[in-house]
Design an enzyme around this catalytic site. Sequence first.
Site, short mmCIF file in Angstrom:
data_model
loop_
_atom_site.label_atom_id
_atom_site.label_comp_id
_atom_site.label_asym_id
_atom_site.label_seq_id
_atom_site.Cartn_x
_atom_site.Cartn_y
_atom_site.Cartn_z
N ALA A 159 46.94 74.03 51.87
CA ALA A 159 45.98 72.95 52.13
C ALA A 159 46.00 71.99 50.94
CB ALA A 159 44.59 73.53 52.32
N GLN B 230 43.72 71.21 48.90
CA GLN B 230 43.10 71.87 47.73
C GLN B 230 43.53 73.33 47.61
OE1 GLN B 230 41.49 70.90 45.10
NE2 GLN B 230 41.54 68.75 45.69
N SER B 231 44.76 73.62 47.96
CA SER B 231 45.26 75.00 47.88
C SER B 231 45.34 75.50 46.44
CB SER B 231 46.67 75.03 48.49
OG SER B 231 47.34 76.22 48.14
N ASN B 232 44.80 76.70 46.23
CA ASN B 232 44.98 77.37 44.94
C ASN B 232 46.38 77.94 44.82
OD1 ASN B 232 42.12 77.18 44.14
ND2 ASN B 232 41.83 78.54 45.90
N VAL C 137 49.33 76.76 45.95
CA VAL C 137 50.39 75.85 45.50
C VAL C 137 50.18 75.48 44.03
CG1 VAL C 137 50.77 75.00 47.85
CG2 VAL C 137 49.35 73.66 46.31
#
Length: 335
Positions: A77, A79-81, A83
């Site tokens: 997403a 705001q992916s943690n 990636v």
Amino acid sequence: MADLFEILDQFPRAKLIDGPTPLGRLDRLSAHLDIDLWIKRDDLTGLGAGGNKIRQLEFYFGDALSKGADTILITGAVQSNYVRAAAAVAAKLGLGSVLQLESRVPGMGARYQSSGNVFLSQLLGAEHMYFAEGEDESGADAALHEKAEMLRAEGKVPYVIPLGLNNKPLGALGYVRAAREILKQRADFDAVVVASGSGATHGGLLTGLRALGATMSVYGICVRRDASQQSARLQTVVRKISELLGETAELSDGDVLTWDGALAPGYGQIGEPMKQGLKMMAEYEGLFLDPVYTAKAFAGVPGLIQDGQIQPGMRVLFIHTGGVPALFAYQDELN
Ligand SMILES: *Cc1c(COP(=O)(O)O)cnc(C)c1O
């Protein structure tokens, strides 16, 4: 079943975490909720703002390095943690990173697009690309493989960290290992409460705990799909882990437990139980949770107490899986 860990320890792994993460008691919340509440601080896995993804990435980067990769590609997403953590690990190991960001959360403001994890991954020197659809895991994987082919044509050695369930669940192995780490720290919990998204964390923990003979309930708190969809997903994740390790984990049907009382209105969206969870952990324990995963997961503790599944006096372990950078991206919506 000790065999399962012998096999696990033979998988290539990039060692990214120094020693076990802290496990401690939450005294004020224990008194407030009338249970014996503990926390596993997997927000403190160290590298690049930490979180559960560092454990998962130990195995993906182990595999990538064993194949001579110089660039990793990964989807998440906006705001992916995951990636952001992957970009941090890539930086540490001297690899390039391509992050494919998906639109999964409707109606978010400007901060969501630029602050929090987006800002951090820019600092880490990652390349960003975009994918419109948020519920098409195999489509997102295909787009990354296409990009990987372009990199290969340029002489790079790309490695795709996949999303889809048809891939080897290498990341879940990080949480099979974590189960062993937790049991060495303290084994006598009645229940474990953890966020359940892709299911790699939930499925890995459940597999590892059962392989070591621990019978505590493991509640996966839904952050992406409703309880019945997530339970079905977990069955697949657990089966794929067993296939990968060549060992059948001895799970019974009742072992996969999910709770979705804090999911609404949907993935990455703000609901009342999540806000309560965020506030409660901050005001009673001085610890921050994140709006997408851990505040919803923690809301499961009072939720399961209310449902009668966690009873007064029970010893409960909450897994803090990280994600705090996303708080800043949600600042406008939370205020
Ligand atoms: C990704 C993530 C989760 C969910 O983990 P899965 O293994 O995908 O189920 C939970 N908490 C945080 C902070 C995360 O970033």
